[in-house]
Design a protein around this motif. Structure first.
Motif, PDB file in Angstrom:
ATOM      1  N   MET A 138      15.977  -3.454 -25.637  1.00  0.00           N
ATOM      2  CA  MET A 138      14.696  -3.476 -25.046  1.00  0.00           C
ATOM      3  C   MET A 138      14.772  -2.493 -23.758  1.00  0.00           C
ATOM      4  SD  MET A 138      13.775  -7.340 -24.814  1.00  0.00           S
ATOM      5  CE  MET A 138      14.999  -8.278 -25.525  1.00  0.00           C
ATOM      6  N   ASN A 139      15.151  -1.270 -24.151  1.00  0.00           N
ATOM      7  CA  ASN A 139      15.340  -0.343 -23.237  1.00  0.00           C
ATOM      8  C   ASN A 139      13.608   0.562 -23.296  1.00  0.00           C
ATOM      9  OD1 ASN A 139      15.559   1.740 -21.355  1.00  0.00           O
ATOM     10  ND2 ASN A 139      17.050   3.014 -22.613  1.00  0.00           N
ATOM     11  N   GLU A 140      13.064   0.400 -22.158  1.00  0.00           N
ATOM     12  CA  GLU A 140      11.628   0.781 -22.154  1.00  0.00           C
ATOM     13  C   GLU A 140      11.500   2.099 -21.140  1.00  0.00           C
ATOM     14  OE1 GLU A 140       8.397  -1.321 -22.974  1.00  0.00           O
ATOM     15  OE2 GLU A 140       9.480  -3.150 -23.429  1.00  0.00           O
ATOM     16  N   ASP A 141      11.021   3.008 -21.734  1.00  0.00           N
ATOM     17  CA  ASP A 141      10.939   4.476 -21.026  1.00  0.00           C
ATOM     18  C   ASP A 141       9.813   4.212 -19.995  1.00  0.00           C
ATOM     19  OD1 ASP A 141       8.562   4.904 -22.386  1.00  0.00           O
ATOM     20  OD2 ASP A 141       9.588   6.992 -22.995  1.00  0.00           O
ATOM     21  N   PHE A 142       9.834   4.906 -19.011  1.00  0.00           N
ATOM     22  CA  PHE A 142       8.777   4.904 -17.890  1.00  0.00           C
ATOM     23  C   PHE A 142       7.306   5.134 -18.307  1.00  0.00           C
ATOM     24  CE2 PHE A 142       6.036   6.954 -14.622  1.00  0.00           C
ATOM     25  CZ  PHE A 142       6.115   6.137 -13.713  1.00  0.00           C
ATOM     26  N   LYS A 143       7.132   6.114 -19.070  1.00  0.00           N
ATOM     27  CA  LYS A 143       5.817   6.454 -19.816  1.00  0.00           C
ATOM     28  C   LYS A 143       5.150   5.177 -20.260  1.00  0.00           C
ATOM     29  CE  LYS A 143       2.732   9.503 -21.044  1.00  0.00           C
ATOM     30  NZ  LYS A 143       1.630   9.672 -20.055  1.00  0.00           N
ATOM     31  N   LEU A 144       6.039   4.124 -21.180  1.00  0.00           N
ATOM     32  CA  LEU A 144       5.541   3.213 -21.613  1.00  0.00           C
ATOM     33  C   LEU A 144       5.405   2.140 -20.847  1.00  0.00           C
ATOM     34  CD1 LEU A 144       4.911   1.628 -24.273  1.00  0.00           C
ATOM     35  CD2 LEU A 144       7.297   1.305 -24.632  1.00  0.00           C
ATOM     36  N   VAL A 145       6.126   1.842 -19.816  1.00  0.00           N
ATOM     37  CA  VAL A 145       5.803   0.895 -18.849  1.00  0.00           C
ATOM     38  C   VAL A 145       4.569   1.196 -18.008  1.00  0.00           C
ATOM     39  CG1 VAL A 145       6.789   0.067 -16.641  1.00  0.00           C
ATOM     40  CG2 VAL A 145       8.345   0.248 -18.624  1.00  0.00           C
ATOM     41  N   GLU A 146       4.340   2.387 -17.629  1.00  0.00           N
ATOM     42  CA  GLU A 146       3.199   2.820 -17.092  1.00  0.00           C
ATOM     43  C   GLU A 146       1.864   2.483 -17.554  1.00  0.00           C
ATOM     44  OE1 GLU A 146       2.021   6.357 -14.010  1.00  0.00           O
ATOM     45  OE2 GLU A 146       2.696   7.117 -16.084  1.00  0.00           O
ATOM     46  N   GLU A 147       1.980   2.721 -18.899  1.00  0.00           N
ATOM     47  CA  GLU A 147       0.904   2.494 -19.860  1.00  0.00           C
ATOM     48  C   GLU A 147       0.584   1.180 -19.900  1.00  0.00           C
ATOM     49  OE1 GLU A 147       1.727   4.330 -23.649  1.00  0.00           O
ATOM     50  OE2 GLU A 147       1.554   6.286 -22.701  1.00  0.00           O
ATOM     51  N   LYS A 148       1.665   0.277 -20.062  1.00  0.00           N
ATOM     52  CA  LYS A 148       1.305  -1.153 -20.224  1.00  0.00           C
ATOM     53  C   LYS A 148       0.801  -1.937 -18.986  1.00  0.00           C
ATOM     54  CE  LYS A 148       4.938  -2.159 -23.857  1.00  0.00           C
ATOM     55  NZ  LYS A 148       6.001  -2.785 -24.324  1.00  0.00           N
ATOM     56  N   VAL A 149       1.552  -1.374 -17.579  1.00  0.00           N
ATOM     57  CA  VAL A 149       0.757  -1.847 -16.465  1.00  0.00           C
ATOM     58  C   VAL A 149      -0.680  -1.340 -16.452  1.00  0.00           C
ATOM     59  CG1 VAL A 149       0.794  -1.321 -14.132  1.00  0.00           C
ATOM     60  CG2 VAL A 149       3.208  -1.659 -15.320  1.00  0.00           C
ATOM     61  N   HIS A 150      -0.996  -0.178 -16.648  1.00  0.00           N
ATOM     62  CA  HIS A 150      -2.494   0.225 -16.732  1.00  0.00           C
ATOM     63  C   HIS A 150      -3.432  -0.522 -17.642  1.00  0.00           C
ATOM     64  CE1 HIS A 150      -5.574   3.184 -15.664  1.00  0.00           C
ATOM     65  NE2 HIS A 150      -5.918   3.204 -17.097  1.00  0.00           N
ATOM     66  N   THR A 151      -2.972  -0.939 -18.646  1.00  0.00           N
ATOM     67  CA  THR A 151      -3.589  -1.701 -19.669  1.00  0.00           C
ATOM     68  C   THR A 151      -3.961  -3.090 -19.109  1.00  0.00           C
ATOM     69  OG1 THR A 151      -2.737  -0.607 -21.779  1.00  0.00           O
ATOM     70  CG2 THR A 151      -3.728  -2.924 -21.864  1.00  0.00           C
TER      71      THR A 151
END
Length: 149
Positions: free
Chosen positions: A1-14
């Protein structure tokens, strides 16, 4: 479950977009910060399906969550803390994201300091930290975010 920054940022934005589209009323009426952070946590939970998303979570494994050497505004050290929102796996040291939130459009100095401690303390091990400022009233729908790297 290693989430990279770009994916985390996209999920927060959504999640933020969902908050603004479904719960703008809370922001327009300047509702309590906890009410707003709870709704944001609901949308974050939809984005981070394999993680737990909690508000005001005050545990580090079985112990109280303490930021060592962080002086509270009253001058006390080793402050007990309750982050506004965290994305983590309960009962482990797998802490993905910590969020401190305020109802304004600029960074809160003390919250920024706390976020730096959440990231730097080995016993907490947060991978990402975010300050999120949300506009209310006439500024509803506007936001300010600052990531701590």
């Amino acid at each position: 479950m290693n989430e990279d920054f770009k994916l985390v940022e996209e999920k927060v934005h959504t999640a933020l977009n969902l908050l603004f589209s479904r719960d703008i009323y809370l922001l327009m009426k300047n509702s309590n910060e906890r009410s707003i952070s709870h709704r944001l946590a609901v949308y974050l939970e939809q984005q981070f399906k394999e993680w737990c998303v909690d508000c005001e979570y005050n545990r580090n494994l079985g112990d109280k969550k303490i930021l060592e050497d962080l002086k509270s505004q009253s001058g006390n050290e080793n402050r007990l803390v309750n982050p506004d929102i965290i994305v983590h796996q309960r009962g482990t040291k797998n802490n993905l994201l910590v969020i401190e939130m305020k109802k304004n459009l600029h960074a809160d100095e003390f919250d920024m300091k706390k976020l730096q401690y959440y990231k730097s303390q080995q016993n907490l091990n947060y991978k990402y930290a975010l300050f999120l400022g949300l506009g209310t009233g006439e500024k509803s729908g506007q936001f300010y975010k600052q990531w701590i790297y």
